[in-house]
Design a protein around this motif. Structure first.
Motif, PDB file in Angstrom:
ATOM      1  N   TYR A   1       0.833  -1.206   0.000  1.00  0.00           N
ATOM      2  CA  TYR A   1       0.000   0.000   0.000  1.00  0.00           C
ATOM      3  C   TYR A   1       0.870   1.260   0.000  1.00  0.00           C
ATOM      4  CZ  TYR A   1      -3.129   3.651   1.576  1.00  0.00           C
ATOM      5  OH  TYR A   1      -3.818   4.829   1.686  1.00  0.00           O
ATOM      6  N   ALA A   2       1.946   1.257   0.791  1.00  0.00           N
ATOM      7  CA  ALA A   2       2.819   2.429   0.908  1.00  0.00           C
ATOM      8  C   ALA A   2       3.454   2.777  -0.428  1.00  0.00           C
ATOM      9  CB  ALA A   2       3.897   2.183   1.962  1.00  0.00           C
TER      10      ALA A   2
ATOM     11  N   ARG B   1       8.760   4.042   0.037  1.00  0.00           N
ATOM     12  CA  ARG B   1       8.205   4.165   1.390  1.00  0.00           C
ATOM     13  C   ARG B   1       8.296   2.813   2.078  1.00  0.00           C
ATOM     14  NH1 ARG B   1       2.945   6.936   2.247  1.00  0.00           N
ATOM     15  NH2 ARG B   1       4.079   7.871   3.963  1.00  0.00           N
TER      16      ARG B   1
ATOM     17  N   HIS C   1      -8.131   0.202   6.772  1.00  0.00           N
ATOM     18  CA  HIS C   1      -7.836   1.638   6.722  1.00  0.00           C
ATOM     19  C   HIS C   1      -6.544   1.828   5.962  1.00  0.00           C
ATOM     20  CE1 HIS C   1      -7.220   5.833   7.772  1.00  0.00           C
ATOM     21  NE2 HIS C   1      -5.993   5.509   8.118  1.00  0.00           N
TER      22      HIS C   1
ATOM     23  N   GLY D   1      -4.355   5.224   4.986  1.00  0.00           N
ATOM     24  CA  GLY D   1      -4.194   6.677   4.989  1.00  0.00           C
ATOM     25  C   GLY D   1      -2.807   7.057   4.516  1.00  0.00           C
ATOM     26  N   ARG D   2      -2.466   8.307   4.739  1.00  0.00           N
ATOM     27  CA  ARG D   2      -1.154   8.797   4.325  1.00  0.00           C
ATOM     28  C   ARG D   2      -0.053   8.274   5.235  1.00  0.00           C
ATOM     29  NH1 ARG D   2       1.742  13.001   5.758  1.00  0.00           N
ATOM     30  NH2 ARG D   2       0.104  13.943   6.992  1.00  0.00           N
ATOM     31  N   THR D   3      -0.357   8.120   6.537  1.00  0.00           N
ATOM     32  CA  THR D   3       0.681   7.721   7.487  1.00  0.00           C
ATOM     33  C   THR D   3       0.404   6.410   8.205  1.00  0.00           C
ATOM     34  OG1 THR D   3      -0.342   9.041   9.239  1.00  0.00           O
ATOM     35  CG2 THR D   3       1.366  10.118   7.913  1.00  0.00           C
TER      36      THR D   3
ATOM     37  N   LEU E   1       3.423   4.346   8.052  1.00  0.00           N
ATOM     38  CA  LEU E   1       4.010   4.449   6.722  1.00  0.00           C
ATOM     39  C   LEU E   1       4.915   5.670   6.691  1.00  0.00           C
ATOM     40  CD1 LEU E   1       0.703   3.889   4.710  1.00  0.00           C
ATOM     41  CD2 LEU E   1       2.305   2.161   5.578  1.00  0.00           C
ATOM     42  N   ARG E   2       6.113   5.493   6.162  1.00  0.00           N
ATOM     43  CA  ARG E   2       7.050   6.610   6.104  1.00  0.00           C
ATOM     44  C   ARG E   2       7.989   6.446   4.935  1.00  0.00           C
ATOM     45  NH1 ARG E   2      11.785   6.174  10.368  1.00  0.00           N
ATOM     46  NH2 ARG E   2      13.001   5.131   8.823  1.00  0.00           N
ATOM     47  N   ASP E   3       8.700   7.503   4.638  1.00  0.00           N
ATOM     48  CA  ASP E   3       9.686   7.442   3.563  1.00  0.00           C
ATOM     49  C   ASP E   3      10.799   6.494   3.958  1.00  0.00           C
ATOM     50  OD1 ASP E   3       8.295   9.269   2.030  1.00  0.00           O
ATOM     51  OD2 ASP E   3       9.433  10.995   2.782  1.00  0.00           O
TER      52      ASP E   3
END
Length: 140
Positions: free
Chosen positions: A72-73, A77, A105, A107-109, A134-136
């Protein structure tokens, strides 16, 4: 298997799957950012009474959910597990267990997955939920 990112292919082919999933004998059957299916033998993953170890169920759940979150990321990421919970419903002493992780769910993070683990007779063994941050990816 659904189309996956390069990161997902690498994860599923063992490049970054990690030693624990290999040691546990986890096989990935289906993978997309929305739904993952994997199975694991009971043999070799038991506690002293010969029953599937609850921690083994958590390893299967986290393996499926974290790979889903990584898919998903997307490229560039990473997904890092920040919370898991599990309810163990029934004992199993032979055969395989199959886990189905479904994203609830995205989302962005954060990404959260519900994981249902069943035995060979399709009886629910464990219900788990995993949330990943989720992060770079770190720069090399």
């Amino acid at each position: 298997m659904d189309a996956v990112t390069d990161t997902g292919v690498e994860i599923l082919t063992g490049g970054t799957q990690g030693d624990l999933a290999k040691t546990m004998g986890i096989e990935f059957i289906e993978a997309s950012a929305e739904r993952l299916v994997g199975r694991m033998p009971v043999a070799g993953n038991t506690q002293p009474y010969g029953l599937l170890h609850g921690g083994a169920s958590c390893v299967l759940a986290e393996s499926l959910g974290s790979i889903g979150a990584a898919l998903y990321a997307g490229a560039g990421r990473i997904a890092v597990g920040i919370e898991i919970n599990a309810t163990h419903h029934r004992a199993v002493s032979e055969g395989h267990v199959t886990g189905v992780a479904t994203r609830v769910h995205g989302g962005r993070t954060l990404a959260t997955y519900d994981i249902v683990i069943s035995d060979d007779r399709d009886r629910r063994v464990c219900t788990a939920r995993l949330t990943c941050m989720l992060r770079d990816a770190p720069k090399s």
